[in-house]
Write an enzyme that holds these catalytic residues in place. Structure first.
Site, PDB file in Angstrom:
ATOM      1  N   ALA A  17      19.309  49.823  12.969  1.00 34.99           N
ATOM      2  CA  ALA A  17      18.325  48.860  13.465  1.00 34.99           C
ATOM      3  C   ALA A  17      18.871  47.444  13.457  1.00 34.99           C
ATOM      4  O   ALA A  17      18.187  46.500  13.095  1.00 34.99           O
ATOM      5  CB  ALA A  17      17.050  48.955  12.622  1.00 34.99           C
ATOM      6  N   GLY A  18      20.145  47.286  13.862  1.00 34.63           N
ATOM      7  CA  GLY A  18      20.652  45.951  14.167  1.00 34.63           C
ATOM      8  C   GLY A  18      20.264  45.616  15.604  1.00 34.63           C
ATOM      9  O   GLY A  18      19.426  46.304  16.221  1.00 34.63           O
ATOM     10  N   ALA A  50      24.856  36.997  11.880  1.00 41.24           N
ATOM     11  CA  ALA A  50      25.718  36.331  12.871  1.00 41.24           C
ATOM     12  C   ALA A  50      25.407  34.840  12.906  1.00 41.24           C
ATOM     13  O   ALA A  50      24.250  34.436  12.935  1.00 41.24           O
ATOM     14  CB  ALA A  50      25.507  36.955  14.242  1.00 41.24           C
ATOM     15  N   GLN A  51      26.461  34.045  12.906  1.00 48.52           N
ATOM     16  CA  GLN A  51      26.275  32.602  12.772  1.00 48.52           C
ATOM     17  C   GLN A  51      26.566  31.858  14.062  1.00 48.52           C
ATOM     18  O   GLN A  51      25.790  31.036  14.521  1.00 48.52           O
ATOM     19  CB  GLN A  51      27.249  32.052  11.725  1.00 48.52           C
ATOM     20  N   GLY A  53      27.018  32.573  17.347  1.00 47.32           N
ATOM     21  CA  GLY A  53      26.107  32.732  18.464  1.00 47.32           C
ATOM     22  C   GLY A  53      26.533  33.834  19.404  1.00 47.32           C
ATOM     23  O   GLY A  53      27.228  34.765  19.007  1.00 47.32           O
ATOM     24  N   GLU A 118      34.411  28.217  20.380  1.00 47.79           N
ATOM     25  CA  GLU A 118      35.079  29.021  19.354  1.00 47.79           C
ATOM     26  C   GLU A 118      36.469  29.409  19.834  1.00 47.79           C
ATOM     27  O   GLU A 118      36.770  29.331  21.032  1.00 47.79           O
ATOM     28  CB  GLU A 118      34.243  30.272  19.023  1.00 47.79           C
ATOM     29  N   HIS A 233      38.491  38.060   9.645  1.00 50.58           N
ATOM     30  CA  HIS A 233      38.073  36.684   9.915  1.00 50.58           C
ATOM     31  C   HIS A 233      38.890  35.751   9.032  1.00 50.58           C
ATOM     32  O   HIS A 233      39.007  35.980   7.828  1.00 50.58           O
ATOM     33  CB  HIS A 233      36.579  36.502   9.634  1.00 50.58           C
ATOM     34  N   ARG A 278      41.377  34.655  16.664  1.00 47.24           N
ATOM     35  CA  ARG A 278      41.303  34.777  15.205  1.00 47.24           C
ATOM     36  C   ARG A 278      42.354  35.711  14.598  1.00 47.24           C
ATOM     37  O   ARG A 278      42.657  35.563  13.415  1.00 47.24           O
ATOM     38  CB  ARG A 278      39.896  35.131  14.742  1.00 47.24           C
ATOM     39  N   HIS A 337      36.099  41.830   9.053  1.00 43.78           N
ATOM     40  CA  HIS A 337      34.933  41.203   9.676  1.00 43.78           C
ATOM     41  C   HIS A 337      34.328  42.041  10.796  1.00 43.78           C
ATOM     42  O   HIS A 337      33.115  42.129  10.920  1.00 43.78           O
ATOM     43  CB  HIS A 337      35.382  39.847  10.221  1.00 43.78           C
TER      44      HIS A 337
HETATM   45  C1  LIG Z   1      28.850  37.221   8.751  1.00 43.55           C
HETATM   46  C2  LIG Z   1      28.952  37.678  10.177  1.00 43.55           C
HETATM   47  C3  LIG Z   1      28.876  36.770  11.214  1.00 43.55           C
HETATM   48  C4  LIG Z   1      28.977  37.188  12.546  1.00 43.55           C
HETATM   49  N1  LIG Z   1      28.838  36.262  13.548  1.00 43.55           N
HETATM   50  C5  LIG Z   1      28.827  36.700  14.840  1.00 43.55           C
HETATM   51  C6  LIG Z   1      28.555  35.791  15.905  1.00 43.55           C
HETATM   52  O1  LIG Z   1      28.322  34.606  15.689  1.00 43.55           O
HETATM   53  N2  LIG Z   1      28.558  36.283  17.172  1.00 43.55           N
HETATM   54  C7  LIG Z   1      28.797  37.592  17.460  1.00 43.55           C
HETATM   55  O2  LIG Z   1      28.785  37.982  18.628  1.00 43.55           O
HETATM   56  N3  LIG Z   1      29.040  38.466  16.456  1.00 43.55           N
HETATM   57  C8  LIG Z   1      29.043  38.064  15.168  1.00 43.55           C
HETATM   58  N4  LIG Z   1      29.264  38.960  14.165  1.00 43.55           N
HETATM   59  C9  LIG Z   1      29.394  40.377  14.501  1.00 43.55           C
HETATM   60  C10 LIG Z   1      28.019  40.934  14.870  1.00 43.55           C
HETATM   61  O3  LIG Z   1      27.060  40.410  13.986  1.00 43.55           O
HETATM   62  C11 LIG Z   1      27.988  42.443  14.794  1.00 43.55           C
HETATM   63  O4  LIG Z   1      29.082  43.000  15.456  1.00 43.55           O
HETATM   64  C12 LIG Z   1      26.733  42.977  15.471  1.00 43.55           C
HETATM   65  O5  LIG Z   1      25.604  42.316  14.967  1.00 43.55           O
HETATM   66  C13 LIG Z   1      26.628  44.455  15.233  1.00 43.55           C
HETATM   67  O6  LIG Z   1      25.353  44.862  15.617  1.00 43.55           O
HETATM   68  P1  LIG Z   1      24.955  46.380  15.459  1.00 43.55           P
HETATM   69  O7  LIG Z   1      23.528  46.468  15.893  1.00 43.55           O
HETATM   70  O8  LIG Z   1      25.951  47.221  16.122  1.00 43.55           O
HETATM   71  O9  LIG Z   1      25.106  46.673  13.880  1.00 43.55           O
HETATM   72  P2  LIG Z   1      24.336  46.057  12.634  1.00 43.55           P
HETATM   73  O10 LIG Z   1      23.633  44.808  12.977  1.00 43.55           O
HETATM   74  O11 LIG Z   1      25.288  46.000  11.505  1.00 43.55           O
HETATM   75  O12 LIG Z   1      23.233  47.138  12.298  1.00 43.55           O
HETATM   76  C14 LIG Z   1      23.585  48.400  11.779  1.00 43.55           C
HETATM   77  C15 LIG Z   1      22.308  49.099  11.374  1.00 43.55           C
HETATM   78  O13 LIG Z   1      22.590  50.448  11.052  1.00 43.55           O
HETATM   79  C16 LIG Z   1      21.928  50.801   9.837  1.00 43.55           C
HETATM   80  N5  LIG Z   1      22.624  51.962   9.280  1.00 43.55           N
HETATM   81  C17 LIG Z   1      23.930  52.092   8.943  1.00 43.55           C
HETATM   82  N6  LIG Z   1      24.186  53.349   8.527  1.00 43.55           N
HETATM   83  C18 LIG Z   1      23.019  54.030   8.623  1.00 43.55           C
HETATM   84  C19 LIG Z   1      22.627  55.372   8.339  1.00 43.55           C
HETATM   85  N7  LIG Z   1      23.507  56.285   7.892  1.00 43.55           N
HETATM   86  N8  LIG Z   1      21.326  55.731   8.533  1.00 43.55           N
HETATM   87  C20 LIG Z   1      20.411  54.819   8.979  1.00 43.55           C
HETATM   88  N9  LIG Z   1      20.726  53.535   9.271  1.00 43.55           N
HETATM   89  C21 LIG Z   1      22.009  53.156   9.095  1.00 43.55           C
HETATM   90  C22 LIG Z   1      21.998  49.513   9.029  1.00 43.55           C
HETATM   91  O14 LIG Z   1      21.089  49.524   7.963  1.00 43.55           O
HETATM   92  C23 LIG Z   1      21.655  48.513  10.134  1.00 43.55           C
HETATM   93  O15 LIG Z   1      20.255  48.501  10.361  1.00 43.55           O
HETATM   94  C24 LIG Z   1      29.183  38.552  12.832  1.00 43.55           C
HETATM   95  C25 LIG Z   1      29.272  39.472  11.789  1.00 43.55           C
HETATM   96  C26 LIG Z   1      29.149  39.054  10.472  1.00 43.55           C
HETATM   97  C27 LIG Z   1      29.235  40.056   9.366  1.00 43.55           C
END
Ligand SMILES: Cc1cc2nc3c(=O)[nH]c(=O)nc-3n(C[C@H](O)[C@H](O)[C@H](O)COP(=O)(O)OP(=O)(O)OC[C@H]3O[C@@H](n4cnc5c(N)ncnc54)[C@H](O)[C@@H]3O)c2cc1C
Length: 513
Positions: A17-18, A50-51, A53, A118, A233, A278, A337
């Site tokens: 749920a990201g 994510a910071q 953007g 960036e 990172h 990076r 990262h």
């Molecule tokens: C500190 C930081 C700063 C960042 N800044 C940026 C930025 O400025 N711009 C940018 O583009 N990207 C940035 N990124 C990268 C970006 O945030 C991520 O790549 C992106 O948000 C990933 O989204 P996602 O929905 O794929 O995963 P996530 O947002 O990580 O969500 C994963 C989800 O899966 C769930 N999950 C995992 N395993 C299971 C399981 N077995 N069963 C049920 N649920 C599970 C977790 O609980 C979570 O809800 C940053 C990352 C970090 C860590």
């Protein structure tokens, strides 16, 4: 845990749920969908952290073709040009969708977006919200939108532990609710479990980002791609926290400098200095720290007293460590990262396994190649969320009633894996170290305890890194420092290939499968 409404029985299941999982679920509406989230919505996901953007070519001096060219340059020969073109061209639509769901992006008084810069971007094109709180602003707006959507059933506190496969296709998800088995029969699963940073001792990711979705897919027979490409990172705050708070790349975009303890600039000899992609900056930082020297970000002159206003989140993290960025140097280290690799998917987000899709950081779409351009991942998560939903929604629902359900494995813990990955599969790699990682990870990966899934994912990373006998993008081999002309093929690996490569006895593998 919420009850599953009768209309949702057999409907698609989104694991994670990201931003990627939430966007996919919203785009599936009004078709019923179940979303599994290990933690309460909005927590424990990289999206909310994510910071910088979201990269979108909306500036007057910019266009999607320039954004695509920068993405391809950063990807170092391994991007899929069609995917790059499609995703960079979809940015403005993605922004409009996010705004419709309630995200208020930062704008100047004349209504234009305030755009950040960036590393690797030739133009200012980082759209942000709440200063450096972009991820939280988008995630919380999407959470509200999901809660308002009656066709979406969210099961919080439920962790997917295995896919159930019958006749070579997905037949369900075996999950744990309060550590008890929960079987969700479905022929359509979307993996949106995020990245793998939590497999490393030094990371900016939530510690739950351990690639569980990749392990599920691999054990079910799906192909993984680009696994060796882990982005480190260069500027994680080195003040003793685990995970390490991020000092956004946008801080360097505003002019902050990377210096050693004597004030010497460590990027001065590079053409784009602090604004190199990076991977280059991370290697420079890593070389300094590996030699026992400390590295700092100096934002005193570039931002000074404006720091806290432009980067409120970073300022809070610094203050918690007793650092005032307006007057102090900020100590930094390179930390795991982002993962360019993941479940290999086609343009519609379909994996090699019937009934399995992947989206967001868990997927390897070909957008990032060997190195992700900063702020392209939120863009990808938003755009691919729609594509995957269209593909899932366009696939006929097939009734499933899994006859054989595997035993519930324990909840994953990467404890021992983190040190192995940090020591041998980090920023700088070589054959001996990678072989040491394989030796250490193999017994864990093919065992049955809580380290099995994290170790299996680590094993894929180390094996792909060993196979790639060159340096490219984020993958840096000290024993093969140059590009190889044969290196422009993406690496694809299935569990069966990994077993062959490692010469693993089938019986031992079956125990962990
Ligand atoms: C500190 C930081 C700063 C960042 N800044 C940026 C930025 O400025 N711009 C940018 O583009 N990207 C940035 N990124 C990268 C970006 O945030 C991520 O790549 C992106 O948000 C990933 O989204 P996602 O929905 O794929 O995963 P996530 O947002 O990580 O969500 C994963 C989800 O899966 C769930 N999950 C995992 N395993 C299971 C399981 N077995 N069963 C049920 N649920 C599970 C977790 O609980 C979570 O809800 C940053 C990352 C970090 C860590």
């Amino acid at each position: 845990m919420a009850a599953i409404p009768p209309a949702a029985a057999g409907c698609p299941v989104v694991i994670g749920a990201g931003i990627a999982g939430l966007m996919a679920a919203l785009h599936l509406a009004p078709e019923p969908v179940i979303v599994l989230a290990m933690a309460p919505l909005g927590s424990d996901c990289a999206s909310a952290w994510a910071q910088g953007g979201i990269a979108v070519a909306v500036g007057e001096d910019d266009d999607p073709a320039r954004h695509a060219a920068d993405t391809i340059a950063a990807g170092d020969g391994l991007c899929d040009a069609d995917v790059v073109e499609r995703i960079t061209a979809s940015g403005a639509v993605a922004l409009a969708e996010l705004a419709r769901h309630g995200t208020a992006f930062d704008r100047a008084p004349d209504g234009r977006y305030r755009l950040g810069l960036e590393g690797g971007h030739g133009r200012r094109r980082i759209v942000h919200a709440a200063g450096d709180g972009t991820g939280r602003a988008i995630t919380m707006a999407l959470v509200e939108a999901v809660r308002r959507t009656p066709s979406i059933t969210v099961l919080e506190g439920v962790e997917a532990r295995r896919l159930i496969i019958e006749d070579g296709a997905v037949a369900g998800v075996l999950a744990a609710a309060d550590d008890k088995p929960l079987v969700l029969p479905t022929a359509r699963v979307v993996i949106a479990t995020g990245g793998i940073g939590g497999l490393y001792r030094e990371t900016t990711n939530p510690l739950t980002a351990i690639g569980q979705g990749l392990a599920l897919a691999a054990r079910a027979g799906a192909t993984l791609a680009d696994m060796e490409f882990v982005q480190f990172h260069p500027t994680a705050l080195a003040a003793g926290q685990d995970p390490m708070p991020l000092v956004s790349e946008a801080v360097r975009g505003e002019g902050a400098l990377l210096v050693d303890a004597a004030g010497r600039r460590i990027m001065a000899d590079h053409p784009r200095a602090e604004l190199e992609p990076r991977d280059i900056v991370a290697r420079a930082v890593r070389r300094e720290t590996a030699a026992g020297r400390r590295v700092f970000l100096d934002a005193r002159r570039a931002l000074g007293s404006r720091f806290a206003e432009r980067f409120p989140g970073v300022a809070v993290a610094c203050r918690a460590a007793g650092i005032d960025p307006a007057v102090d140097l900020i100590p930094v280290r390179a930390a795991a990262h982002y993962h360019m690799g993941g479940i290999a998917v086609d343009a519609a987000g379909r994996s090699s396994l019937a009934g399995l899709w992947a989206v967001g950081e868990a997927a390897a779409t070909g957008l990032h190649g060997a190195n992700r351009l900063a702020s392209n991942s939120l863009l990808e998560a938003c755009v691919a969320g729609r594509t995957v939903a269209e593909s899932v929604g366009g696939t006929t629902q097939r009734p499933t009633r899994p006859a054989v359900v595997p035993p519930l494995p324990p909840s994953s813990r990467p404890d021992g894996v983190r040190g192995i990955m940090a020591q041998h599969v980090g920023v700088l790699r070589d054959r001996d170290g990678l072989n040491a990682a394989l030796d250490a990870l193999m017994p864990l990966a093919f065992g049955t305890d809580a380290e099995a899934d994290p170790a299996l994912v680590g094993l894929f990373v180390a094996a792909a890194a060993l196979q790639r006998q060159e340096s490219r993008g984020s993958h840096s081999r000290t024993d093969f420092p140059a590009h190889s002309s044969a290196g422009t093929r993406r690496s694809l690996l299935r569990l069966a290939d990994l077993k062959c490569m490692l010469d693993v006895d089938d019986k031992r593998v079956a125990i962990g499968a």
